[in-house]
Write a protein that holds these residues in place. Structure first.
Motif, PDB file in Angstrom:
ATOM      1  N   LEU A 168      37.595  41.557  38.459  1.00 53.54           N
ATOM      2  CA  LEU A 168      38.092  42.476  37.434  1.00 53.54           C
ATOM      3  C   LEU A 168      39.558  42.183  37.165  1.00 53.54           C
ATOM      4  O   LEU A 168      40.357  42.152  38.112  1.00 53.54           O
ATOM      5  N   MET A 169      39.889  41.959  35.895  1.00 56.34           N
ATOM      6  CA  MET A 169      41.305  41.868  35.530  1.00 56.34           C
ATOM      7  C   MET A 169      41.649  43.168  34.818  1.00 56.34           C
ATOM      8  O   MET A 169      41.083  43.473  33.771  1.00 56.34           O
TER       9      MET A 169
ATOM     10  N   ILE B 179      40.399  41.290  42.370  1.00 53.13           N
ATOM     11  CA  ILE B 179      41.134  42.130  41.428  1.00 53.13           C
ATOM     12  C   ILE B 179      42.368  41.375  40.937  1.00 53.13           C
ATOM     13  O   ILE B 179      43.149  40.865  41.747  1.00 53.13           O
ATOM     14  N   GLN B 180      42.522  41.307  39.620  1.00 54.02           N
ATOM     15  CA  GLN B 180      43.738  40.748  39.027  1.00 54.02           C
ATOM     16  C   GLN B 180      44.270  41.741  37.994  1.00 54.02           C
ATOM     17  O   GLN B 180      43.588  42.708  37.667  1.00 54.02           O
ATOM     18  N   HIS B 181      45.469  41.492  37.517  1.00 55.27           N
ATOM     19  CA  HIS B 181      46.126  42.411  36.576  1.00 55.27           C
ATOM     20  C   HIS B 181      46.590  41.603  35.376  1.00 55.27           C
ATOM     21  O   HIS B 181      47.205  40.550  35.555  1.00 55.27           O
ATOM     22  N   VAL B 182      46.304  42.091  34.177  1.00 56.51           N
ATOM     23  CA  VAL B 182      46.672  41.323  32.988  1.00 56.51           C
ATOM     24  C   VAL B 182      48.175  41.417  32.703  1.00 56.51           C
ATOM     25  O   VAL B 182      48.744  40.538  32.060  1.00 56.51           O
TER      26      VAL B 182
ATOM     27  N   ALA C   6      39.303  46.972  31.896  1.00 60.13           N
ATOM     28  CA  ALA C   6      39.217  45.819  32.795  1.00 60.13           C
ATOM     29  C   ALA C   6      38.301  44.777  32.183  1.00 60.13           C
ATOM     30  O   ALA C   6      37.325  45.111  31.518  1.00 60.13           O
ATOM     31  N   ALA C   7      38.658  43.510  32.371  1.00 61.13           N
ATOM     32  CA  ALA C   7      37.774  42.418  31.979  1.00 61.13           C
ATOM     33  C   ALA C   7      36.979  42.025  33.215  1.00 61.13           C
ATOM     34  O   ALA C   7      37.564  41.724  34.255  1.00 61.13           O
ATOM     35  N   TYR C   8      35.672  42.068  33.094  1.00 55.37           N
ATOM     36  CA  TYR C   8      34.795  41.828  34.244  1.00 55.37           C
ATOM     37  C   TYR C   8      34.074  40.507  34.075  1.00 55.37           C
ATOM     38  O   TYR C   8      33.509  40.222  33.012  1.00 55.37           O
ATOM     39  N   MET C   9      34.113  39.692  35.112  1.00 61.89           N
ATOM     40  CA  MET C   9      33.356  38.461  35.101  1.00 61.89           C
ATOM     41  C   MET C   9      32.551  38.383  36.399  1.00 61.89           C
ATOM     42  O   MET C   9      33.118  38.353  37.489  1.00 61.89           O
TER      43      MET C   9
END
Lengths: 398, 89
Positions: free
Chosen positions: A103-104, A257-260, A151-154
């Motif tokens: 998740l970003m 987990i990342q943060h944009v 959140a962008a989920y991949m």
């Protein structure tokens, strides 16, 4: 010695070098790998082990990343997903692989807008990213802070253990007939007239000159020094980062987990520790006005505080955990931020793979580079070809 | 992690639990010794046994109801604690 003897010398015992050795050995070659220190002692063993397939935050900062570049990056990521999926089975080793999704996150309106643009770009390039609202994101990852609004989920993202991956490649390569020499330095390199290279290899008590048909430079931040032995410029610059591990905790985070909008990567290892990183700088050692890779970078306290603050704000539960370790490591970044992977045209038989992103993309770079050595021209390496720096070498002579 | 010879004077026997299973140990032993002796931890899984590596971290519910994570190698076992193992331990 003729070019046709086909022996390959790999310089650098990191993830890429060991993975190239394995790829070549499983195709019947008997490559020789030399490493000046110990296997996995550089960036391959000191990074935080993220498998991040979404477009990186740093590429969003420079707004004009061309569509074509995004499409090619997406294609590389898709290949890497496949390579990681099969890795443990093919190597017959547990490398702590966990592909439970990533998740970003975004916390502000402007970050959410950037994230949405990113997801649209990725989807256009054929990537499986999905845009989630804050509540949907917390359904996947209940420990995310309420400040997360999107959140962008991949689903394919995740992590693996940097302490295990390189060594698993090396063991599998040796089993198939590759030779691995640690504490062995390349003191001199020269291209031979009919093709091929001669290399002077120096270890504690011996120095010998051997001939090879092909050469792979996979020495990370040290690659420019190896290139210089062949009178070739490789525009890579050392970068020092720092990472953290908390004490182990009960299962808390199943995702990467990342943060944009901030430097953050977080994941929980199978031992329960939370690893926290995301590209916060440490301080490269210097001597006489030059950066010195041989010494460990110094910790920056501001980076430690800053990184932990972002981690705490996104996953408040880590506030309860004690910090167990902080470590530094150096990697290399190229002037255009893309890695340099492929054939060096002016030196037939010489290949390079260095310049960062090489944990996530390392197994794929190694596989594609091995195909190059076999005479193919993998389309996926179009983006990373050393040919884009031919202009830097135009005055270097032959 | 307990010397098994005759004529050793041990502390009193104390009851505690590991992941809900009742066990006993001797007062004066560390939690990690108690986990090894009760068969809950395989000794090679312990790395430093001196408080540095953190690999033996466990979550403990104390008799007064407080919950804390502690390094099992540094923490004496006492009667009535509920130990929950974490990660690879």
């Amino acid at each position: 010695v003729s070019h046709s003897d086909g022996r390959v010398l790999i310089v650098g015992g990191g993830l890429i070098g060991c993975a190239v050795a394995w790829n070549l050995a499983r195709n019947g070659a008997r490559p020789k790998l030399v490493e000046q220190h110990e296997l996995n002692s550089g960036a391959s063993g000191r990074n935080a082990g993220s498998l991040h397939f979404q477009i990186e935050r740093r590429f969003l900062e420079s707004s004009d990343a061309a569509d074509e570049q995004v499409a090619r990056t997406a294609a590389l990521s898709a290949a890497a997903i496949g390579d990681w999926r099969n890795l443990e089975r093919e190597l017959g080793a547990n490398v702590g692989l966990h592909m439970g999704g990533g998740l970003m996150v975004a916390e502000t309106e402007s970050q959410a807008v950037l994230l949405e643009l990113k997801v649209r770009t990725e989807q256009a390039a054929g990537m499986q990213t999905q845009l989630l609202g804050g509540r949907e994101a917390r359904k996947l990852c209940s420990h995310l802070a309420t400040s997360v609004i999107a959140a962008a989920y991949m689903p394919e993202e995740g992590h693996a253990d940097p302490c295990r991956v390189t060594l698993a490649f090396a063991r599998a390569a040796v089993k198939l007939g590759a030779t691995v020499c640690t504490r062995t330095r390349v003191a001199a390199l020269s291209a031979s007239r009919p093709g091929g290279f001669s290399a002077t290899l120096v270890s504690d008590d011996t120095s010998r000159t051997e001939s090879f048909g092909q050469l792979v430079i996979a020495a990370g931040a040290w690659s420019p020094e190896v290139g210089a032995l062949l009178n070739v410029h490789l525009p890579l610059f050392p970068v020092a980062l720092q990472m953290h591990a908390t004490e182990s905790a009960l299962p808390l985070l199943d995702h990467l987990i990342q943060h944009v909008g901030a430097r953050l990567s977080m994941k929980q290892t199978d031992a329960g520790n939370i690893l926290i990183g995301g590209g916060w700088p440490s301080c490269l050692a210097q001597r006489d006005g030059r950066f010195e890779l041989a010494r460990r970078p110094q910790l920056r306290f501001e980076s430690l505080e800053g990184n932990l603050e972002v981690a705490r704000s996104i996953v408040p539960a880590v506030d309860q955990l004690r910090l167990l370790r902080t470590w530094t490591g150096s990697t290399a970044v190229c002037s255009d931020q893309l890695p340099i992977v492929g054939a060096i045209n002016r030196l037939p038989g010489c290949y390079v793979a260095a310049g960062g992103s090489a944990f996530t993309l390392g197994p794929t770079f190694a596989r594609l580079l091995s195909e190059s050595l076999g005479g193919k021209t993998p389309e996926l390496l179009g983006l990373t070809s050393p040919a884009r720096f031919d202009h830097l070498n135009q005055f270097m002579g032959r | 992690m307990r010397i098994e010879v005759a004529n050793v004077e041990r502390g009193e026997c104390v009851a505690f639990s590991v992941d809900g299973v009742s066990c006993t140990a001797y007062s004066g032993e560390t939690i990690v010794a108690a986990l090894v002796n009760s068969g809950h931890v395989h000794r090679p899984n312990l790395f430093c046994n001196m408080g540095v590596c953190g690999d033996c971290t466990v979550q403990v519910t104390w008799p007064d109801g407080t919950v804390r994570r502690v390094r099992a190698c540094l923490t004496p076992v006492i009667a009535g604690i509920a130990v929950r193992r974490i990660g690879n331990l």
